[in-house]
Scaffold this active site. Structure first.
Site, PDB file in Angstrom:
ATOM      1  N   ALA A 105      -0.305   3.237  -3.589  1.00  0.00           N
ATOM      2  CA  ALA A 105       0.689   2.349  -4.167  1.00  0.00           C
ATOM      3  C   ALA A 105       0.823   2.725  -5.647  1.00  0.00           C
ATOM      4  O   ALA A 105      -0.065   3.341  -6.226  1.00  0.00           O
ATOM      5  CB  ALA A 105       0.247   0.901  -4.018  1.00  0.00           C
ATOM      6  N   GLY A 146      -2.801   3.333  -0.475  1.00  0.00           N
ATOM      7  CA  GLY A 146      -1.632   3.038   0.343  1.00  0.00           C
ATOM      8  C   GLY A 146      -1.065   4.261   1.046  1.00  0.00           C
ATOM      9  O   GLY A 146      -0.450   4.138   2.108  1.00  0.00           O
ATOM     10  N   GLU A 155      -3.175   4.571   4.029  1.00  0.00           N
ATOM     11  CA  GLU A 155      -2.879   3.441   4.911  1.00  0.00           C
ATOM     12  C   GLU A 155      -1.566   3.652   5.664  1.00  0.00           C
ATOM     13  O   GLU A 155      -1.463   3.356   6.857  1.00  0.00           O
ATOM     14  CB  GLU A 155      -2.825   2.144   4.085  1.00  0.00           C
ATOM     15  CG  GLU A 155      -4.182   1.819   3.489  1.00  0.00           C
ATOM     16  CD  GLU A 155      -4.169   0.570   2.635  1.00  0.00           C
ATOM     17  OE1 GLU A 155      -3.711   0.678   1.477  1.00  0.00           O
ATOM     18  OE2 GLU A 155      -4.583  -0.494   3.110  1.00  0.00           O
ATOM     19  N   GLU A 164      -9.469   2.147  -3.814  1.00  0.00           N
ATOM     20  CA  GLU A 164      -9.124   0.858  -4.432  1.00  0.00           C
ATOM     21  C   GLU A 164     -10.286   0.260  -5.205  1.00  0.00           C
ATOM     22  O   GLU A 164     -10.100  -0.362  -6.246  1.00  0.00           O
ATOM     23  CB  GLU A 164      -8.634  -0.131  -3.371  1.00  0.00           C
ATOM     24  CG  GLU A 164      -7.195   0.099  -2.926  1.00  0.00           C
ATOM     25  CD  GLU A 164      -7.041   1.083  -1.782  1.00  0.00           C
ATOM     26  OE1 GLU A 164      -7.991   1.844  -1.477  1.00  0.00           O
ATOM     27  OE2 GLU A 164      -5.945   1.105  -1.183  1.00  0.00           O
TER      28      GLU A 164
HETATM   29  C1  HXC Z   1       1.009   5.605 -10.203  1.00  0.00           C
HETATM   30  C2  HXC Z   1       0.139   7.730 -10.189  1.00  0.00           C
HETATM   31  C3  HXC Z   1      -0.646   7.423  -9.045  1.00  0.00           C
HETATM   32  C4  HXC Z   1      -0.535   6.124  -8.494  1.00  0.00           C
HETATM   33  C5  HXC Z   1      -1.035   9.471  -9.615  1.00  0.00           C
HETATM   34  N1  HXC Z   1      -0.135   9.007 -10.501  1.00  0.00           N
HETATM   35  N2  HXC Z   1      -1.372   8.540  -8.730  1.00  0.00           N
HETATM   36  N3  HXC Z   1       0.948   6.830 -10.749  1.00  0.00           N
HETATM   37  N4  HXC Z   1       0.283   5.261  -9.119  1.00  0.00           N
HETATM   38  N5  HXC Z   1      -1.202   5.744  -7.407  1.00  0.00           N
HETATM   39  C6  HXC Z   1       0.456   9.711 -11.632  1.00  0.00           C
HETATM   40  C7  HXC Z   1      -0.531   9.861 -12.765  1.00  0.00           C
HETATM   41  O1  HXC Z   1      -0.601   8.699 -13.518  1.00  0.00           O
HETATM   42  C8  HXC Z   1       0.083  11.005 -13.525  1.00  0.00           C
HETATM   43  O2  HXC Z   1       1.157  10.502 -14.292  1.00  0.00           O
HETATM   44  C9  HXC Z   1       0.678  11.877 -12.413  1.00  0.00           C
HETATM   45  O3  HXC Z   1       0.799  11.037 -11.270  1.00  0.00           O
HETATM   46  C10 HXC Z   1      -0.226  13.038 -12.047  1.00  0.00           C
HETATM   47  O4  HXC Z   1      -1.522  12.547 -11.732  1.00  0.00           O
HETATM   48  P1  HXC Z   1      -2.865  13.103 -12.384  1.00  0.00           P
HETATM   49  O5  HXC Z   1      -3.883  12.044 -12.270  1.00  0.00           O
HETATM   50  O6  HXC Z   1      -2.606  13.635 -13.738  1.00  0.00           O
HETATM   51  O7  HXC Z   1      -3.176  14.330 -11.397  1.00  0.00           O
HETATM   52  P2  HXC Z   1      -4.608  14.918 -10.957  1.00  0.00           P
HETATM   53  O8  HXC Z   1      -5.504  14.984 -12.159  1.00  0.00           O
HETATM   54  O9  HXC Z   1      -4.299  16.147 -10.201  1.00  0.00           O
HETATM   55  O10 HXC Z   1      -5.230  13.822  -9.982  1.00  0.00           O
HETATM   56  C11 HXC Z   1      -4.602  13.489  -8.755  1.00  0.00           C
HETATM   57  C12 HXC Z   1      -5.188  12.197  -8.186  1.00  0.00           C
HETATM   58  C13 HXC Z   1      -5.130  11.089  -9.255  1.00  0.00           C
HETATM   59  C14 HXC Z   1      -6.646  12.417  -7.733  1.00  0.00           C
HETATM   60  C15 HXC Z   1      -4.348  11.838  -6.941  1.00  0.00           C
HETATM   61  O11 HXC Z   1      -3.785  11.008  -9.723  1.00  0.00           O
HETATM   62  C16 HXC Z   1      -5.514   9.728  -8.773  1.00  0.00           C
HETATM   63  O12 HXC Z   1      -6.700   9.427  -8.652  1.00  0.00           O
HETATM   64  N6  HXC Z   1      -4.523   8.866  -8.511  1.00  0.00           N
HETATM   65  C17 HXC Z   1      -4.745   7.484  -8.168  1.00  0.00           C
HETATM   66  C18 HXC Z   1      -5.274   7.366  -6.765  1.00  0.00           C
HETATM   67  C19 HXC Z   1      -5.530   5.934  -6.410  1.00  0.00           C
HETATM   68  O13 HXC Z   1      -6.340   5.231  -6.999  1.00  0.00           O
HETATM   69  N7  HXC Z   1      -4.814   5.449  -5.391  1.00  0.00           N
HETATM   70  C20 HXC Z   1      -4.961   4.107  -4.904  1.00  0.00           C
HETATM   71  C21 HXC Z   1      -3.912   3.282  -5.533  1.00  0.00           C
HETATM   72  S1  HXC Z   1      -4.144   1.607  -5.106  1.00  0.00           S
HETATM   73  P3  HXC Z   1       1.386  10.885 -15.839  1.00  0.00           P
HETATM   74  O14 HXC Z   1       2.497   9.986 -16.256  1.00  0.00           O
HETATM   75  O15 HXC Z   1       0.096  10.664 -16.526  1.00  0.00           O
HETATM   76  O16 HXC Z   1       1.761  12.336 -15.751  1.00  0.00           O
HETATM   77  C22 HXC Z   1      -3.421   1.448  -3.629  1.00  0.00           C
HETATM   78  C23 HXC Z   1      -3.581   0.093  -3.034  1.00  0.00           C
HETATM   79  C24 HXC Z   1      -2.655  -0.173  -1.928  1.00  0.00           C
HETATM   80  O17 HXC Z   1      -2.850   2.298  -3.067  1.00  0.00           O
HETATM   81  C25 HXC Z   1      -2.855  -1.486  -1.344  1.00  0.00           C
HETATM   82  C26 HXC Z   1      -3.853  -2.392  -1.968  1.00  0.00           C
HETATM   83  C27 HXC Z   1      -3.523  -2.867  -3.341  1.00  0.00           C
END
Ligand code: HXC
Length: 257
Positions: free
Chosen positions: A65, A108, A111, A131
């Site tokens: 998400a 997400g 999921e 999460e």
């Molecule tokens: C918003 C995101 C994002 C996300 C990545 N980006 N994931 N933006 N929401 N879920 C954005 C980053 O902020 C960054 O933007 C750009 O994408 C590139 O990501 P990087 O982190 O710089 O890339 P990298 O170092 O290669 O790492 C990739 C990654 C990492 C491992 C996928 O981005 C990451 O850990 N993302 C979050 C994963 C996460 O926690 N997902 C769960 C979300 S919660 P900028 O602007 O800085 O370039 C969820 C809950 C759902 O899904 C339902 C319950 C609530």
């Protein structure tokens, strides 16, 4: 394409949906989910299509998400807008859906992949429910579908640690049906989707519905449910055609009736 966050392409009888927010790792913002729901609904009602493939790009299926969209929300807000509830719409689509996962399928994103009927993984796929690292928990069925897919110990391990599993591990766990080289994944997936789409649509819909129902109900009711669905195929032209074609040693010609 008339969409902002996805691309949709017709490949024979298959609809290929690609998430298209490459700069955000295909984070699933509200707009993307709205478009996904709209297009899957349209495809479901369009007789040209028999199945759906959902994919991202080679780096990310979807990294979850959109954290930036969620960041400032309060409890009353998320409850009031029923945040994430519409994601489940995907599970109401009657046509078979295959997720083709290259790169990250996190939160997400993972999921959503688990709501699909089949998952194929590229060799670089990484699955996780991180999460907990954000101080929250899965909210789109992740806890419920993961335990059904891999059992309790692994579901706990993955969700409590937030660590990612790779494609080979996902295959060993039975979470995905096969692992394919990254550059071949979409083509390989389309082949299977085309095969699925070559059969009778109402029959495919019954198979999908019956198998998915097993995750909601117990064995006794499940077997009853299946038998009723089986009987109902005897109300179709395609059941008559399939059996006649076998007996007459010819290829069946499906009419979706
Ligand atoms: C918003 C995101 C994002 C996300 C990545 N980006 N994931 N933006 N929401 N879920 C954005 C980053 O902020 C960054 O933007 C750009 O994408 C590139 O990501 P990087 O982190 O710089 O890339 P990298 O170092 O290669 O790492 C990739 C990654 C990492 C491992 C996928 O981005 C990451 O850990 N993302 C979050 C994963 C996460 O926690 N997902 C769960 C979300 S919660 P900028 O602007 O800085 O370039 C969820 C809950 C759902 O899904 C339902 C319950 C609530």
């Amino acid at each position: 394409s008339t969409y902002n966050f996805i691309n949709v392409t017709q490949k024979g009888k298959v609809a290929l949906i690609q998430f298209n927010r490459p700069k955000a790792m295909n984070a699933l913002c509200d707009g993307l989910i709205k478009e996904l729901n709209q297009v899957t609904q349209e495809i479901d009602g369009n007789p040209e299509y028999g199945s759906i493939v959902i994919t991202g790009n080679e780096k990310a299926f979807a990294a979850g998400a959109d954290i930036k969209e969620m960041q400032d929300k309060s409890f009353p807000q998320v409850q009031n807008i029923q945040m994430l509830a519409s994601w489940e719409n995907l599970t109401n689509i009657k046509k078979p859906i295959i997720a083709a996962v290259n790169g990250y399928a996190l939160g997400g994103g993972f999921e959503l992949a688990m709501m699909c009927d089949i998952i194929y993984a590229g060799e670089n796929a990484k699955f996780g429910l991180p999460e907990t690292t954000l101080g929250t928990i899965p909210g789109c069925g992740g806890t419920q579908r993961l335990i059904r897919a891999v059992g309790k110990s692994k579901a706990m391990e993955i969700t409590l640690t937030g660590e990612f599993i790779d494609a080979q591990t996902a295959l060993n766990y039975g979470l995905v049906s096969k692992v394919v080289p990254v550059s071949n994944l979409v083509d390989e997936t389309l082949k299977v989707a085309e095969k699925i789409a070559s059969f009778s649509k109402p029959v495919a819909a019954l198979i999908k519905d019956t198998i998915n129902e097993a995750e909601n109900i117990g064995l006794r009711e499940g077997v009853k449910y299946e038998r009723k669905a089986f009987y109902s195929t005897f109300a179709t032209q395609d059941r008559k055609e399939g059996m006649s074609a076998f007996v007459e040693k010819r290829k069946p010609s499906w009419t979706d009736n």
